[in-house]
Design a protein around this motif. Sequence first.
Motif, PDB file in Angstrom:
ATOM      1  N   TYR A   9       0.849  -1.186   0.000  1.00  0.00           N
ATOM      2  CA  TYR A   9       0.000   0.000   0.000  1.00  0.00           C
ATOM      3  C   TYR A   9       0.890   1.245   0.000  1.00  0.00           C
ATOM      4  O   TYR A   9       1.780   1.391   0.833  1.00  0.00           O
ATOM      5  N   GLN A  10       0.625   2.132  -0.948  1.00  0.00           N
ATOM      6  CA  GLN A  10       1.355   3.388  -1.029  1.00  0.00           C
ATOM      7  C   GLN A  10       0.386   4.551  -0.843  1.00  0.00           C
ATOM      8  O   GLN A  10      -0.723   4.531  -1.379  1.00  0.00           O
ATOM      9  N   TYR A  11       0.821   5.538  -0.092  1.00  0.00           N
ATOM     10  CA  TYR A  11      -0.004   6.697   0.209  1.00  0.00           C
ATOM     11  C   TYR A  11       0.554   7.916  -0.520  1.00  0.00           C
ATOM     12  O   TYR A  11       1.742   7.991  -0.821  1.00  0.00           O
ATOM     13  N   TYR A  12      -0.324   8.878  -0.780  1.00  0.00           N
ATOM     14  CA  TYR A  12       0.108  10.133  -1.382  1.00  0.00           C
ATOM     15  C   TYR A  12      -0.879  11.235  -1.021  1.00  0.00           C
ATOM     16  O   TYR A  12      -2.058  10.980  -0.765  1.00  0.00           O
ATOM     17  N   VAL A  13      -0.386  12.463  -0.983  1.00  0.00           N
ATOM     18  CA  VAL A  13      -1.220  13.610  -0.620  1.00  0.00           C
ATOM     19  C   VAL A  13      -2.199  13.905  -1.744  1.00  0.00           C
ATOM     20  O   VAL A  13      -1.833  13.919  -2.921  1.00  0.00           O
ATOM     21  N   ASN A  14      -3.460  14.147  -1.376  1.00  0.00           N
ATOM     22  CA  ASN A  14      -4.462  14.620  -2.340  1.00  0.00           C
ATOM     23  C   ASN A  14      -4.359  16.141  -2.390  1.00  0.00           C
ATOM     24  O   ASN A  14      -4.799  16.831  -1.475  1.00  0.00           O
ATOM     25  N   GLU A  15      -3.751  16.674  -3.437  1.00  0.00           N
ATOM     26  CA  GLU A  15      -3.406  18.099  -3.479  1.00  0.00           C
ATOM     27  C   GLU A  15      -4.614  19.020  -3.436  1.00  0.00           C
ATOM     28  O   GLU A  15      -4.508  20.187  -3.040  1.00  0.00           O
ATOM     29  N   PHE A  16      -5.787  18.519  -3.831  1.00  0.00           N
ATOM     30  CA  PHE A  16      -6.983  19.359  -3.800  1.00  0.00           C
ATOM     31  C   PHE A  16      -7.608  19.429  -2.403  1.00  0.00           C
ATOM     32  O   PHE A  16      -8.499  20.226  -2.159  1.00  0.00           O
ATOM     33  N   ASN A  17      -7.132  18.575  -1.487  1.00  0.00           N
ATOM     34  CA  ASN A  17      -7.769  18.474  -0.175  1.00  0.00           C
ATOM     35  C   ASN A  17      -6.842  18.836   0.979  1.00  0.00           C
ATOM     36  O   ASN A  17      -7.052  18.396   2.105  1.00  0.00           O
ATOM     37  N   LEU A  18      -5.814  19.634   0.701  1.00  0.00           N
ATOM     38  CA  LEU A  18      -4.849  19.965   1.748  1.00  0.00           C
ATOM     39  C   LEU A  18      -5.491  20.682   2.922  1.00  0.00           C
ATOM     40  O   LEU A  18      -5.075  20.526   4.066  1.00  0.00           O
ATOM     41  N   ASP A  19      -6.545  21.468   2.646  1.00  0.00           N
ATOM     42  CA  ASP A  19      -7.166  22.251   3.717  1.00  0.00           C
ATOM     43  C   ASP A  19      -8.017  21.403   4.653  1.00  0.00           C
ATOM     44  O   ASP A  19      -8.465  21.887   5.690  1.00  0.00           O
ATOM     45  N   ARG A  20      -8.228  20.144   4.314  1.00  0.00           N
ATOM     46  CA  ARG A  20      -9.077  19.309   5.164  1.00  0.00           C
ATOM     47  C   ARG A  20      -8.457  19.001   6.530  1.00  0.00           C
ATOM     48  O   ARG A  20      -9.155  18.640   7.460  1.00  0.00           O
ATOM     49  N   ILE A  21      -7.142  19.157   6.626  1.00  0.00           N
ATOM     50  CA  ILE A  21      -6.494  18.896   7.905  1.00  0.00           C
ATOM     51  C   ILE A  21      -6.573  20.103   8.832  1.00  0.00           C
ATOM     52  O   ILE A  21      -6.404  19.963  10.061  1.00  0.00           O
ATOM     53  N   ASP A  22      -6.830  21.284   8.289  1.00  0.00           N
ATOM     54  CA  ASP A  22      -6.768  22.519   9.076  1.00  0.00           C
ATOM     55  C   ASP A  22      -7.617  22.498  10.354  1.00  0.00           C
ATOM     56  O   ASP A  22      -7.136  22.950  11.407  1.00  0.00           O
ATOM     57  N   PRO A  23      -8.873  21.997  10.315  1.00  0.00           N
ATOM     58  CA  PRO A  23      -9.677  22.042  11.549  1.00  0.00           C
ATOM     59  C   PRO A  23      -9.165  21.166  12.668  1.00  0.00           C
ATOM     60  O   PRO A  23      -9.626  21.276  13.801  1.00  0.00           O
ATOM     61  N   TYR A  24      -8.201  20.284  12.376  1.00  0.00           N
ATOM     62  CA  TYR A  24      -7.726  19.338  13.393  1.00  0.00           C
ATOM     63  C   TYR A  24      -6.393  19.738  14.003  1.00  0.00           C
ATOM     64  O   TYR A  24      -5.927  19.099  14.933  1.00  0.00           O
ATOM     65  N   LEU A  25      -5.760  20.790  13.451  1.00  0.00           N
ATOM     66  CA  LEU A  25      -4.425  21.175  13.951  1.00  0.00           C
ATOM     67  C   LEU A  25      -4.486  22.466  14.768  1.00  0.00           C
ATOM     68  O   LEU A  25      -5.413  23.237  14.639  1.00  0.00           O
TER      69      LEU A  25
END
Length: 236
Positions: free
Chosen positions: A220-236
């Motif tokens: 299994y390989q993971y990669y950043v979804n460049e269109f969804n970078l802001d989805r982490i903002d509410p958790y940090l």
Amino acid sequence: MIRVLIVEDDPMVAEINKRYLDSIPGFVCAGIVSDVSEAWAFLETHPVELVLLDIYMPGKNGLELLTEIRKEGKSIDVIVISAANDIPSIKKALRLGAVDYLIKPFEFERLNAALKIYRTEHEIMKEQEELSQEELDQLLLHPNKTGADHRQLPKGLTQETLKRVVDSILEMKGERFTAEALANQVGISRVSIRKYLKFLTGIGFVSIDLAYGTVGRPVYQYYVNEFNLDRIDPYL
């Protein structure tokens, strides 16, 4: 891409809303119509996921269109954008399932936040067949629609470690990685890193592929979804 129909009888307002929409990744304007009849005809012949709906228009008002969409069981979401600020209109729109309600005039940031929240919810619902109670609560119980809300992490995850994980992923600058490689970089166990990757995949911040090599088991390989970078903002 999320296809959007703009229903607005003022051409200038419709064009402004289209420009707002075009500036947000993940959305495309499928069309602009100026009344309920045109809107219904468009929905009958074109695939649309979301409608930006005015209420005050010539002939039938927007709430009548929303009523018809629900009556026909169409799987189309609606964000109301209207000068109608009376309680009966707002209550009726929400009871008919409008996912958000913006009162004119509004700031771009308010529409920006509404569309980003909608995009997150749309992608999660599309990508996952089931949700845990915690994941469902994150969708349903966000405190506000301004983009300034802070969401709780699932049990067992900490904000400090999540930030280290996210920073390490971003340092890879879009390169694909395995759970083991990320665990070594962050300095935590593979069991722990998989919990964080499960969470990040669930909110759409990262995506996952199964890579087949010439020998051995697939990885299994993971990669950043460049269109969804802001989805982490509410958790940090």
